[in-house]
Each structure stands twice: as C-alpha cells, then as structure tokens.
Design a protein around this motif. Structure first.
Motif, PDB file in Angstrom:
ATOM      1  N   GLY A  51       2.615   7.619  -7.997  1.00 20.31           N
ATOM      2  CA  GLY A  51       2.543   6.163  -7.911  1.00 20.31           C
ATOM      3  C   GLY A  51       1.710   5.706  -6.764  1.00 20.31           C
ATOM      4  N   ARG A  52       1.928   6.653  -5.609  1.00 20.86           N
ATOM      5  CA  ARG A  52       1.024   6.300  -4.262  1.00 20.86           C
ATOM      6  C   ARG A  52      -0.516   6.326  -4.837  1.00 20.86           C
ATOM      7  NH1 ARG A  52       2.221   5.753   1.016  1.00 20.86           N
ATOM      8  NH2 ARG A  52       4.412   6.375   0.386  1.00 20.86           N
ATOM      9  N   GLN A  53      -0.673   7.387  -5.410  1.00 22.36           N
ATOM     10  CA  GLN A  53      -2.224   7.739  -5.713  1.00 22.36           C
ATOM     11  C   GLN A  53      -2.615   6.530  -6.552  1.00 22.36           C
ATOM     12  OE1 GLN A  53      -4.199  10.018  -4.775  1.00 22.36           O
ATOM     13  NE2 GLN A  53      -2.655  11.070  -3.428  1.00 22.36           N
ATOM     14  N   LEU A  54      -1.895   6.221  -7.420  1.00 19.55           N
ATOM     15  CA  LEU A  54      -2.345   4.797  -8.442  1.00 19.55           C
ATOM     16  C   LEU A  54      -2.737   3.702  -7.729  1.00 19.55           C
ATOM     17  CD1 LEU A  54       0.121   5.553 -11.810  1.00 19.55           C
ATOM     18  CD2 LEU A  54      -2.510   5.954 -11.325  1.00 19.55           C
ATOM     19  N   LEU A  55      -1.525   3.393  -6.860  1.00 15.01           N
ATOM     20  CA  LEU A  55      -2.022   2.181  -5.966  1.00 15.01           C
ATOM     21  C   LEU A  55      -2.891   2.410  -5.123  1.00 15.01           C
ATOM     22  CD1 LEU A  55       1.792   1.421  -4.989  1.00 15.01           C
ATOM     23  CD2 LEU A  55       0.385   0.032  -6.505  1.00 15.01           C
ATOM     24  N   GLY A  56      -3.542   3.687  -4.629  1.00 14.65           N
ATOM     25  CA  GLY A  56      -4.563   3.901  -3.829  1.00 14.65           C
ATOM     26  C   GLY A  56      -5.861   3.530  -4.637  1.00 14.65           C
ATOM     27  N   LEU A  57      -5.738   4.203  -5.988  1.00  9.21           N
ATOM     28  CA  LEU A  57      -6.936   3.844  -7.047  1.00  9.21           C
ATOM     29  C   LEU A  57      -7.211   2.330  -7.415  1.00  9.21           C
ATOM     30  CD1 LEU A  57      -6.378   6.979  -9.284  1.00  9.21           C
ATOM     31  CD2 LEU A  57      -8.231   6.419  -7.504  1.00  9.21           C
ATOM     32  N   ALA A  58      -5.893   1.643  -7.126  1.00  7.52           N
ATOM     33  CA  ALA A  58      -5.903   0.227  -7.445  1.00  7.52           C
ATOM     34  C   ALA A  58      -6.562  -0.634  -6.347  1.00  7.52           C
ATOM     35  CB  ALA A  58      -4.489  -0.295  -7.818  1.00  7.52           C
ATOM     36  N   GLY A  59      -6.638  -0.134  -5.093  1.00  6.97           N
ATOM     37  CA  GLY A  59      -7.364  -0.415  -4.155  1.00  6.97           C
ATOM     38  C   GLY A  59      -6.576  -0.754  -2.816  1.00  6.97           C
ATOM     39  N   LEU A  60      -5.396  -0.462  -2.787  1.00  6.92           N
ATOM     40  CA  LEU A  60      -4.372  -0.682  -1.834  1.00  6.92           C
ATOM     41  C   LEU A  60      -4.639   0.287  -0.888  1.00  6.92           C
ATOM     42  CD1 LEU A  60      -1.189  -1.810  -3.467  1.00  6.92           C
ATOM     43  CD2 LEU A  60      -2.827  -3.092  -2.587  1.00  6.92           C
ATOM     44  N   SER A  61      -4.462  -0.114   0.639  1.00  6.51           N
ATOM     45  CA  SER A  61      -4.868   1.020   1.513  1.00  6.51           C
ATOM     46  C   SER A  61      -3.522   1.628   1.674  1.00  6.51           C
ATOM     47  CB  SER A  61      -5.215   0.323   2.822  1.00  6.51           C
ATOM     48  OG  SER A  61      -4.052  -0.457   3.192  1.00  6.51           O
ATOM     49  N   PRO A  62      -3.326   3.028   2.448  1.00  9.02           N
ATOM     50  CA  PRO A  62      -2.324   3.567   2.812  1.00  9.02           C
ATOM     51  C   PRO A  62      -1.463   2.728   3.627  1.00  9.02           C
ATOM     52  CG  PRO A  62      -4.188   5.195   3.088  1.00  9.02           C
ATOM     53  CD  PRO A  62      -4.773   3.620   2.859  1.00  9.02           C
ATOM     54  N   THR A  63      -1.902   1.958   4.632  1.00  8.91           N
ATOM     55  CA  THR A  63      -1.068   1.012   5.455  1.00  8.91           C
ATOM     56  C   THR A  63      -0.294   0.053   4.344  1.00  8.91           C
ATOM     57  OG1 THR A  63      -2.536   1.291   7.211  1.00  8.91           O
ATOM     58  CG2 THR A  63      -0.961  -0.584   7.132  1.00  8.91           C
ATOM     59  N   ALA A  64      -1.017  -0.633   3.639  1.00  9.05           N
ATOM     60  CA  ALA A  64      -0.481  -1.579   2.726  1.00  9.05           C
ATOM     61  C   ALA A  64       0.557  -0.870   1.566  1.00  9.05           C
ATOM     62  CB  ALA A  64      -1.663  -2.145   1.598  1.00  9.05           C
ATOM     63  N   ILE A  65       0.490   0.438   1.237  1.00  9.65           N
ATOM     64  CA  ILE A  65       1.325   1.044   0.193  1.00  9.65           C
ATOM     65  C   ILE A  65       2.739   1.069   1.264  1.00  9.65           C
ATOM     66  CG2 ILE A  65       1.965   3.013  -0.901  1.00  9.65           C
ATOM     67  CD1 ILE A  65      -1.234   3.207  -1.499  1.00  9.65           C
ATOM     68  N   ASP A  66       2.417   1.703   2.558  1.00  9.58           N
ATOM     69  CA  ASP A  66       3.763   1.880   3.262  1.00  9.58           C
ATOM     70  C   ASP A  66       4.358   0.709   3.640  1.00  9.58           C
ATOM     71  OD1 ASP A  66       3.045   4.543   3.348  1.00  9.58           O
ATOM     72  OD2 ASP A  66       1.947   4.419   5.307  1.00  9.58           O
ATOM     73  N   GLN A  67       3.802  -0.395   3.532  1.00  2.00           N
ATOM     74  CA  GLN A  67       4.420  -1.667   3.939  1.00  2.00           C
ATOM     75  C   GLN A  67       4.941  -2.190   2.703  1.00  2.00           C
ATOM     76  OE1 GLN A  67       1.406  -4.964   4.980  1.00  2.00           O
ATOM     77  NE2 GLN A  67       3.016  -6.300   5.325  1.00  2.00           N
ATOM     78  N   LEU A  68       4.549  -1.761   1.431  1.00  5.48           N
ATOM     79  CA  LEU A  68       5.315  -2.282   0.187  1.00  5.48           C
ATOM     80  C   LEU A  68       6.342  -1.482   0.014  1.00  5.48           C
ATOM     81  CD1 LEU A  68       5.528  -3.442  -2.719  1.00  5.48           C
ATOM     82  CD2 LEU A  68       3.952  -1.521  -3.674  1.00  5.48           C
ATOM     83  N   ALA A  69       6.527  -0.064   0.356  1.00  6.18           N
ATOM     84  CA  ALA A  69       7.784   0.872   0.443  1.00  6.18           C
ATOM     85  C   ALA A  69       8.481   0.152   1.490  1.00  6.18           C
ATOM     86  CB  ALA A  69       7.283   2.183   0.558  1.00  6.18           C
ATOM     87  N   ARG A  70       8.058  -0.375   2.425  1.00  4.78           N
ATOM     88  CA  ARG A  70       9.129  -0.723   3.532  1.00  4.78           C
ATOM     89  C   ARG A  70       9.613  -2.179   3.165  1.00  4.78           C
ATOM     90  NH1 ARG A  70       6.393  -0.037   7.062  1.00  4.78           N
ATOM     91  NH2 ARG A  70       5.388  -2.354   7.594  1.00  4.78           N
ATOM     92  N   THR A  71       8.949  -3.088   2.663  1.00  6.62           N
ATOM     93  CA  THR A  71       9.507  -4.561   2.485  1.00  6.62           C
ATOM     94  C   THR A  71       9.794  -4.809   0.951  1.00  6.62           C
ATOM     95  OG1 THR A  71       7.094  -5.306   1.977  1.00  6.62           O
ATOM     96  CG2 THR A  71       7.724  -5.341   4.175  1.00  6.62           C
ATOM     97  N   ARG A  72       9.326  -3.851   0.208  1.00  8.80           N
ATOM     98  CA  ARG A  72       9.759  -3.967  -1.193  1.00  8.80           C
ATOM     99  C   ARG A  72       9.185  -5.339  -1.721  1.00  8.80           C
ATOM    100  NH1 ARG A  72      12.482   0.273  -2.860  1.00  8.80           N
ATOM    101  NH2 ARG A  72      13.162  -0.563  -4.835  1.00  8.80           N
TER     102      ARG A  72
END
Length: 442
Positions: free
Chosen positions: A234-255
């Motif tokens: 899922g993290r890799q797919l979000l990265g391919l979608a254009g989200l940066s690693p920082t944005a993905i971590d923020q998504l996991a934290r804030t949901r």
C-alpha cells in the motif's frame, strides 16, 4: 608562334577594338611600368594581337558579363610585355602542366599592374566541411515526462511552458477517487497489522510460559509477516500515486483521507511543454508536462555518406553564427534512406544557453586531414583539364604547381602538394596568370 590574326595591324586599329574605358585602363597600366622595358612597338603589337586571339578562344567559355574584362586582361598581358610567348618556342602543354616548372615571367611592376596579391599557405591538420543544418535536441537522460499517476480531474495547473522549476516542486493538483481508495486500503492494512503485532507479543509471552503450543506462535508470526507485506504494498502504491514518504507517514499517523493529489517535478529544469489544460479529465499515465535540463544540448546532423570519412568522436563542431563550438560524441552506422545521410551527434556545453530545443542551426564539422595538407584561399586554386594548380611565386615570376584538393571549405581549400611555409601563392589576378600560362603553351 605564328597565328592567323597576326596581320599588319597598327596601334590605331587595335585601339578601335577596345572601348574608351579599356584604352584608359591599358594606358594607366602602362604608365606604372618603367619605360624601355618592353622592346620595340611592333613586337608589342604583334604579341598583343596574339594574346587577343588567345583571349577570344578562352572568352567563349565564360558568361557574357565576364568576357570584356577577361579579354582586356589578355590584351594587357602582352601590352605589358610578359615574355612568355616566345615566337620561336612551342612548349609541351602536358609536360609543363605535369612538372609545374613552366616559369611565367613577371616583373614586380607587372604584378602590381595586374593586382596580383600573394599569401602564404598554412599547415592544415584538419579541414572544415561545408555548412550542414543541425537540429538542437535535449539529451535523453536530461528530460522527463510528468504523467498523471491516477485517473482524475486536473483541478489546478501551477506552472506553464518555459518556466524554471525545482526538483519536487508542485506542478499541478488533481482530484482522484482512486487515490481515496488507495489510502483507505493502506489504512486498513495498517490497522490489521497493529492488531496482529499486539497478538504476536501476547503469544510470545504465553509461549515462554508454556501456556500455548509453538504452532500457534508460528501461525501468528506468519500472519504478521503477511500484513507487513500488504502495508508495504500500500505504501508503494501511494508513492506511485504521487504521495511523498512524509505525506504517507502523516496519513498513517492522522488517518485523514484526502482526494487532492499533488503532482511533483521529478528533476530541476525548464518546462518544455504543457500537454493538458485545467479541468481536464485524464486517465492514469496521461502525459501532463515535459521537463528538461538544457545544459548540455545535442546537435543532430545528417552528413552525406561520402563525406563521413575523417569524422570521429571528439572532433570539433563549429557554429559560425553563434561563435561557439561543440564536440562529436557519436557517428552513426546507419544510412538514412530519406537523404542518404549518416547521423552525426555532437554535444554543446559552452554557449548552450544560446540554443533552444527544436531549433535548426548551421554547423561545420572538423575532420582529420587524410595526409599532411596546406590551407590556402579557395580563390588561389585554378583548374585545367581536370587537374588543380596553384600559382607559386618564384624568382622572376610564377610557376603553376600541380596539387591535390583534399577538402573544400567555405573560404579555403585544403590541398596536398610540394609547398612550404616560405612559399607565396597568388590569390588574386589568377585569371591573368592562367591566361598567360595557357597562352605560353599554345
């Protein structure tokens, strides 16, 4: 040398065959030469008539606008007393042309009268081709195509063609339902993984106390590894979608889900092309922008296949109109059917800011001379019967030296012959010298 035109004509009859301007120029040329240097008047007249006959034969090969000036030059040669038409001598044309030892006797005053200018040849380790058109392109490794990572609608385009952008700068924003689904699946995996990790800690403790069997612990460990793989996917797919690693971590934290997807610049450079418009609905992988770094740039040149010899990697490529140059980086092996040309690619670093991708410019290629050559002005080379010659100054006049033309440049020619740095070759007045040379061989 006896000629049918050598009749007993007087000065007056010869003068009537010239217009006033020609007579004035003859008188002016004669005035520059010391008196008494040319013998009796009758000899000059007969020689002038012989020269005029030679001139009439040669003039037929020239355009009409050059006939008068050429005829005048031929008449001037004998009026000035060039001693190359010895009446009793009949030189061998082939022998004199082949050896280059036939002396065309000219005194300094006569050279000045005919406007003969001399120059020294220079050593030529390389030759320049004629000008070829070249297309400016961007090296492949320096350009990127920015595409839509997900299907959606472009809500904002933040840059346009021609703008400078930095790496990871936001180029556009889009709204994508697929992005929401990908975020949701990622958060679901994160939640399940957290639950399984809690179960694994409990089972490890129970197994140490002997409460549960080892099999149950192994099952929990396998489930934890499976969910780790899903979360990473899922993290890799979000990265391919254009989200940066920082944005993905923020998504996991804030949901906190978001349907807005920022599209980032992959490299620093210039936006060469904008391929979409605001509000447009696009599918995944639709090209949005083309971004490139513009230094260095490539030049793609199609060179005729018979002119490729001597070109090699590292050779110079001159851009006369821009005052800069590049270097050859590749010489193609395929001949293009459209123009029977071979692709030669050059890289330009210094002065690349003067070029623009897609632009056509004129270039000259430097090729290594196949043998030791000399560079002389193109006007100095004369041709006769399929051979090339230079008029080289010698004590008392000139000799016609046979040469081989190795390459023809815009203003110069690279030749091979028995020349030296101390030699002087005629670059103007060569028509008169050629007429004297050919006339002496009649």
């Amino acid at each position: 040398m006896n000629h049918p035109c050598q009749a007993s004509l007087g000065v007056e009859e010869l003068s009537t065959q010239m217009n006033a301007e020609e007579v004035r120029r003859v008188d002016k040329a004669l005035a520059k030469v010391p008196g008494g240097a040319y013998g009796e008047q009758s000899r000059r007249i007969h020689q002038a008539l012989a020269w005029r006959s030679v001139g009439l034969r040669i003039r037929s090969a020239y355009p009409s606008d050059k006939k008068r000036s050429l005829g005048l030059s031929l008449s001037l040669l004998l009026l000035l007393g060039i001693p190359v038409l010895a009446a009793a001598a009949e030189p061998d044309v082939g022998a004199s042309a082949a050896t280059g030892t036939n002396l065309i006797a000219l005194e300094p005053a006569q050279q000045q009268a005919f406007g003969i200018v001399l120059t020294a040849p220079t050593s030529a380790g390389e030759s320049l081709t004629r000008r070829y058109p070249a297309r400016v392109t961007v090296p492949n490794r320096q350009q990127r195509v920015v595409s839509a990572p997900q299907a959606g609608i472009l809500s904002a385009l933040l840059v346009a063609e021609g703008e400078q952008v930095a790496a990871n700068q936001i180029l556009a924003e889009m709204r994508s339902p697929e992005l929401v689904e990908a975020q949701s699946r990622f958060l679901e995996g994160v939640t399940r993984l957290a639950l399984v990790e809690t179960e694994l800690k409990r089972d490890e403790m129970l197994h140490r106390e002997g409460v549960i069997a080892e099999r149950r612990l192994l099952e929990t460990q396998a489930k934890q590894r499976e969910l780790l793989t899903q979360v990473d996917q899922g993290r890799q797919l979000l990265g391919l979608a254009g989200l940066s690693p920082t944005a993905i971590d923020q998504l996991a934290r804030t949901r906190k889900l978001s349907s807005t997807l920022p599209i980032l610049a992959p490299i620093a450079g210039v936006v060469l092309e904008q391929l979409v418009s605001t509000g447009q609905s696009v599918a995944a992988a639709t090209p949005l922008y083309r971004v490139a770094q513009l230094k260095p740039l490539w030049l793609e040149i199609h060179v005729p296949v018979d002119r490729v010899g001597g070109l090699a990697e590292g050779g110079r490529v001159l851009l006369p109109g821009l005052g800069t140059e590049g270097a050859i980086i590749a010489v193609g092996r395929m001949v293009h059917a459209e123009d029977q040309g071979v692709l030669v690619r050059a890289a330009v670093t210094e002065g690349a800011e003067q070029l623009r991708p897609g632009q056509f410019v004129e270039v000259q290629l430097a090729s290594v001379a196949p043998e030791t050559g000399w560079r002389v002005p193109a006007a100095a080379v004369v041709r006769n019967a399929g051979a090339a010659y230079l008029f080289v100054a010698r004590p008392g006049g000139f000799v016609a030296m046979p040469i081989q033309v190795l390459a023809e440049e815009e203003q110069n020619a690279v030749v091979a012959g028995s020349l030296g740095l101390q030699d002087q070759v005629a670059v103007s007045g060569v028509i008169a010298l050629k007429a004297a040379w050919l006339g002496a061989a009649q």
